[in-house]
Enzyme design. Structure first.
Site, PDB file in Angstrom:
ATOM      1  N   GLY A   1       0.809  -1.204   0.000  1.00  0.00           N
ATOM      2  CA  GLY A   1       0.000   0.000   0.000  1.00  0.00           C
ATOM      3  C   GLY A   1       0.850   1.264   0.000  1.00  0.00           C
ATOM      4  O   GLY A   1       0.525   2.247  -0.682  1.00  0.00           O
ATOM      5  N   THR A   2       1.937   1.245   0.749  1.00  0.00           N
ATOM      6  CA  THR A   2       2.783   2.440   0.842  1.00  0.00           C
ATOM      7  C   THR A   2       3.347   2.796  -0.531  1.00  0.00           C
ATOM      8  O   THR A   2       3.312   3.972  -0.941  1.00  0.00           O
ATOM      9  CB  THR A   2       3.931   2.202   1.853  1.00  0.00           C
ATOM     10  OG1 THR A   2       3.345   1.888   3.125  1.00  0.00           O
ATOM     11  CG2 THR A   2       4.817   3.425   1.986  1.00  0.00           C
TER      12      THR A   2
ATOM     13  N   ASN B   1      -8.147   4.078   8.598  1.00  0.00           N
ATOM     14  CA  ASN B   1      -7.592   2.922   9.287  1.00  0.00           C
ATOM     15  C   ASN B   1      -7.727   2.980  10.796  1.00  0.00           C
ATOM     16  O   ASN B   1      -7.686   1.960  11.459  1.00  0.00           O
ATOM     17  CB  ASN B   1      -6.108   2.758   8.924  1.00  0.00           C
ATOM     18  CG  ASN B   1      -5.340   4.051   9.039  1.00  0.00           C
ATOM     19  OD1 ASN B   1      -5.645   5.024   8.357  1.00  0.00           O
ATOM     20  ND2 ASN B   1      -4.348   4.096   9.907  1.00  0.00           N
TER      21      ASN B   1
ATOM     22  N   GLN C   1      -7.761   0.041   3.453  1.00  0.00           N
ATOM     23  CA  GLN C   1      -8.625  -0.505   4.506  1.00  0.00           C
ATOM     24  C   GLN C   1     -10.012  -0.852   3.983  1.00  0.00           C
ATOM     25  O   GLN C   1     -10.676  -1.736   4.515  1.00  0.00           O
ATOM     26  CB  GLN C   1      -8.755   0.500   5.666  1.00  0.00           C
ATOM     27  CG  GLN C   1      -7.473   0.721   6.431  1.00  0.00           C
ATOM     28  CD  GLN C   1      -7.058  -0.475   7.287  1.00  0.00           C
ATOM     29  OE1 GLN C   1      -7.873  -1.333   7.648  1.00  0.00           O
ATOM     30  NE2 GLN C   1      -5.784  -0.548   7.631  1.00  0.00           N
TER      31      GLN C   1
ATOM     32  N   GLY D   1      -1.938  -6.091   0.021  1.00  0.00           N
ATOM     33  CA  GLY D   1      -2.238  -7.514   0.191  1.00  0.00           C
ATOM     34  C   GLY D   1      -2.587  -7.915   1.611  1.00  0.00           C
ATOM     35  O   GLY D   1      -3.565  -8.623   1.849  1.00  0.00           O
ATOM     36  N   HIS D   2      -1.788  -7.450   2.585  1.00  0.00           N
ATOM     37  CA  HIS D   2      -1.935  -8.016   3.930  1.00  0.00           C
ATOM     38  C   HIS D   2      -3.124  -7.492   4.705  1.00  0.00           C
ATOM     39  O   HIS D   2      -3.349  -7.883   5.842  1.00  0.00           O
ATOM     40  CB  HIS D   2      -0.634  -7.869   4.728  1.00  0.00           C
ATOM     41  CG  HIS D   2      -0.271  -6.477   5.144  1.00  0.00           C
ATOM     42  ND1 HIS D   2      -0.237  -6.096   6.463  1.00  0.00           N
ATOM     43  CD2 HIS D   2       0.083  -5.387   4.434  1.00  0.00           C
ATOM     44  CE1 HIS D   2       0.140  -4.821   6.546  1.00  0.00           C
ATOM     45  NE2 HIS D   2       0.347  -4.369   5.325  1.00  0.00           N
TER      46      HIS D   2
ATOM     47  N   THR E   1      11.780  -6.926 -10.891  1.00  0.00           N
ATOM     48  CA  THR E   1      11.264  -8.284 -11.110  1.00  0.00           C
ATOM     49  C   THR E   1      10.008  -8.496 -10.268  1.00  0.00           C
ATOM     50  O   THR E   1       9.981  -8.160  -9.077  1.00  0.00           O
ATOM     51  CB  THR E   1      12.349  -9.312 -10.728  1.00  0.00           C
ATOM     52  OG1 THR E   1      13.487  -9.074 -11.550  1.00  0.00           O
ATOM     53  CG2 THR E   1      11.857 -10.735 -10.922  1.00  0.00           C
TER      54      THR E   1
ATOM     55  N   CYS F   1       3.981   2.975  14.825  1.00  0.00           N
ATOM     56  CA  CYS F   1       5.083   3.348  13.946  1.00  0.00           C
ATOM     57  C   CYS F   1       6.103   2.212  13.956  1.00  0.00           C
ATOM     58  O   CYS F   1       5.950   1.236  14.670  1.00  0.00           O
ATOM     59  CB  CYS F   1       5.696   4.680  14.358  1.00  0.00           C
ATOM     60  SG  CYS F   1       6.438   4.671  15.974  1.00  0.00           S
TER      61      CYS F   1
HETATM   62  N1  PLP Z   1      -2.831   3.035   3.792  1.00  0.00           N
HETATM   63  C1  PLP Z   1      -3.592   2.656   4.828  1.00  0.00           C
HETATM   64  C2  PLP Z   1      -4.935   3.268   5.020  1.00  0.00           C
HETATM   65  C3  PLP Z   1      -3.126   1.690   5.716  1.00  0.00           C
HETATM   66  O1  PLP Z   1      -3.889   1.312   6.760  1.00  0.00           O
HETATM   67  C4  PLP Z   1      -1.844   1.139   5.502  1.00  0.00           C
HETATM   68  C5  PLP Z   1      -1.282   0.148   6.455  1.00  0.00           C
HETATM   69  O2  PLP Z   1      -1.547   0.198   7.639  1.00  0.00           O
HETATM   70  C6  PLP Z   1      -1.101   1.556   4.388  1.00  0.00           C
HETATM   71  C7  PLP Z   1      -1.625   2.509   3.560  1.00  0.00           C
HETATM   72  C8  PLP Z   1       0.248   0.983   4.092  1.00  0.00           C
HETATM   73  O3  PLP Z   1       0.128  -0.281   3.455  1.00  0.00           O
HETATM   74  P1  PLP Z   1       1.376  -1.300   3.472  1.00  0.00           P
HETATM   75  O4  PLP Z   1       1.490  -1.802   4.868  1.00  0.00           O
HETATM   76  O5  PLP Z   1       0.969  -2.377   2.503  1.00  0.00           O
HETATM   77  O6  PLP Z   1       2.548  -0.553   2.994  1.00  0.00           O
END
Ligand code: PLP
Length: 397
Positions: free
Chosen positions: A77-78, A153, A183, A204-205, A241, A333
């Site tokens: 997600g990041t 979140n 989320q 994914g997670h 990759t 964090c």
């Molecule tokens: N965006 C939101 C709203 C999240 O809750 C999170 C993870 O807690 C992220 C982005 C980041 O995702 P990732 O852990 O896959 O980098």
């Protein structure tokens, strides 16, 4: 006989990471063992890996509400958020704005690039008047990217993205709307909720898939400059990759969400309501969204966020952990410590209320037992801490 074993875990931190579905693990394993080919190659083994990546693209696209060719696989997600924000700013210039309650994965790149935040109300819904003001502000560079998360979140508030898109179309028709659906993806139909967004992030997670994989939907015609340049994978939009096993796992997780979402969400809603009523029956514990009697917005079926009066969340989490209950406070964090929540501050939660903030988040493995465990442990933990807390708080005054 007490064998001194720790109590079985009551896991209530699914918003941080939800267990990987067994079907996902099973589908991933061959791609970590015998099928090790690089999907960018040309021989049969490479072609098989490429086919696996492309097959996974379909359910991921369906979940995101886009075409398979619009999916860009990322490391999570990041990275999806980073690609959306920096990718658009690098491609077209201008400035970004985001809601004040975004995850740091959005907030930090927006602020790093000189952007600004848009206010939210007491229940965490983005203030459309403030958004309009920011979009017409001619003292600054024109806004080229607006980022508003699909669901928060920490407190679970779902944003009215169609209304956000209408404001953007009116005041900044050239700006691109991005939504972080990390989320929301497990619980909301993004084909509806996020249909107005040009860029949609997924991880994914948070949906029963593995960590370290995610995706960004990029609708046709949206200019996004690559952040990672190199081998030209993902049509040059994200070199590197492919994480074949992770992508296969993401595809299976997306498929499972599409199959089970509605039934699981209905089960979660009643479980969450039960949990919330147990938790808020403890004196001095209030639900954060809707405190002071404010009308509640649409929210995720899985998050129960409360403020516990007269205790610190860190101490409370410690006692709950001791009782085998895994919960969280503000977003954690990297150090594992909790930091003051910018989300609660933006919603006007006072620092004294926020000091005792607590998030229980449910997920696909949750059942009645977690509610019973919280009911058994929370009142005593809160009472113990309040006894201890009186002198320390008196000392603060
Ligand atoms: N965006 C939101 C709203 C999240 O809750 C999170 C993870 O807690 C992220 C982005 C980041 O995702 P990732 O852990 O896959 O980098």
């Amino acid at each position: 006989m007490d064998l001194g074993l720790p109590p079985p875990e009551a896991y209530l931190d699914h918003a941080a990471s939800t267990p990987t579905r067994p079907e996902v693990v099973e589908a991933m394993l061959p791609w970590l063992t015998e099928h090790f080919g690089n999907p960018s190659g040309s021989h049969a083994r490479a072609r098989a890996a490429r086919r696996a990546v492309d097959e996974a693209r379909e359910p991921v696209a369906e979940l995101l509400g886009c075409a398979p060719g619009e999916v860009v696989f990322t490391s999570g997600g990041t990275e999806a958020d980073d690609l959306a924000i920096n990718g658009v700013l690098d491609a077209v210039g201008g400035r970004a704005v985001c809601s004040a309650i975004e995850h740091h994965a959005v907030l930090d790149p927006v602020l790093h690039r000189g952007g600004a935040t848009v206010a939210v109300d007491a229940v965490g819904v983005v203030d459309l008047d403030d958004l309009s003001r920011q979009l017409v502000n001619t003292d600054e560079a024109p806004v080229s990217l607006v980022s508003v998360m699909a669901a928060n979140n920490e407190v679970g508030t779902i944003q009215p993205l169609d209304a956000v898109a209408a404001v953007v179309a009116r005041h900044a028709p050239d700006a691109v709307l991005h939504t972080d659906a990390v989320q929301a993806a497990a619980w909301c139909d993004l084909r509806q909720l996020a249909s107005a967004a040009a860029l949609v992030s997924l991880s994914g997670h948070k949906i029963g898939g593995p960590k370290g994989v995610g995706a960004l939907a990029v609708r046709p015609g949206v200019a996004v400059a690559a952040r990672l340049r190199g081998g030209g994978q993902e049509r040059g939009r994200r070199s590197g990759t492919h994480n074949v096993a992770g992508i296969v796992g993401l595809g299976v997780a997306a498929d499972l969400v599409l199959t089970h979402r509605d039934a699981t969400a209905a089960r979660m809603t009643s479980l969450r309501d039960e949990l919330e009523s147990v938790v808020t029956s403890v004196p001095g514990v209030v639900a954060t969204v809707g405190r002071d009697g404010a009308a509640r917005p649409s929210r995720l079926p899985t998050i129960c966020h409360v403020c516990v009066q007269g205790v610190s969340s860190e101490a409370l989490l410690f006692l709950l952990d001791d009782a085998g209950i895994a919960a969280s406070a503000a977003s954690s964090c990297a150090s594992g410590a909790t930091e003051a929540s910018h989300v609660l501050a933006a919603m006007g939660v006072t620092s004294e209320q926020a000091r005792g903030s607590l998030r229980f988040s449910l997920g696909w493995t949750s059942d009645e037992v977690v509610v019973e465990r919280v009911a058994a442990a929370l009142p005593d933990a809160v009472a113990r801490l309040r006894l201890l807390d009186v002198p320390s708080r008196a000392g603060e005054r």
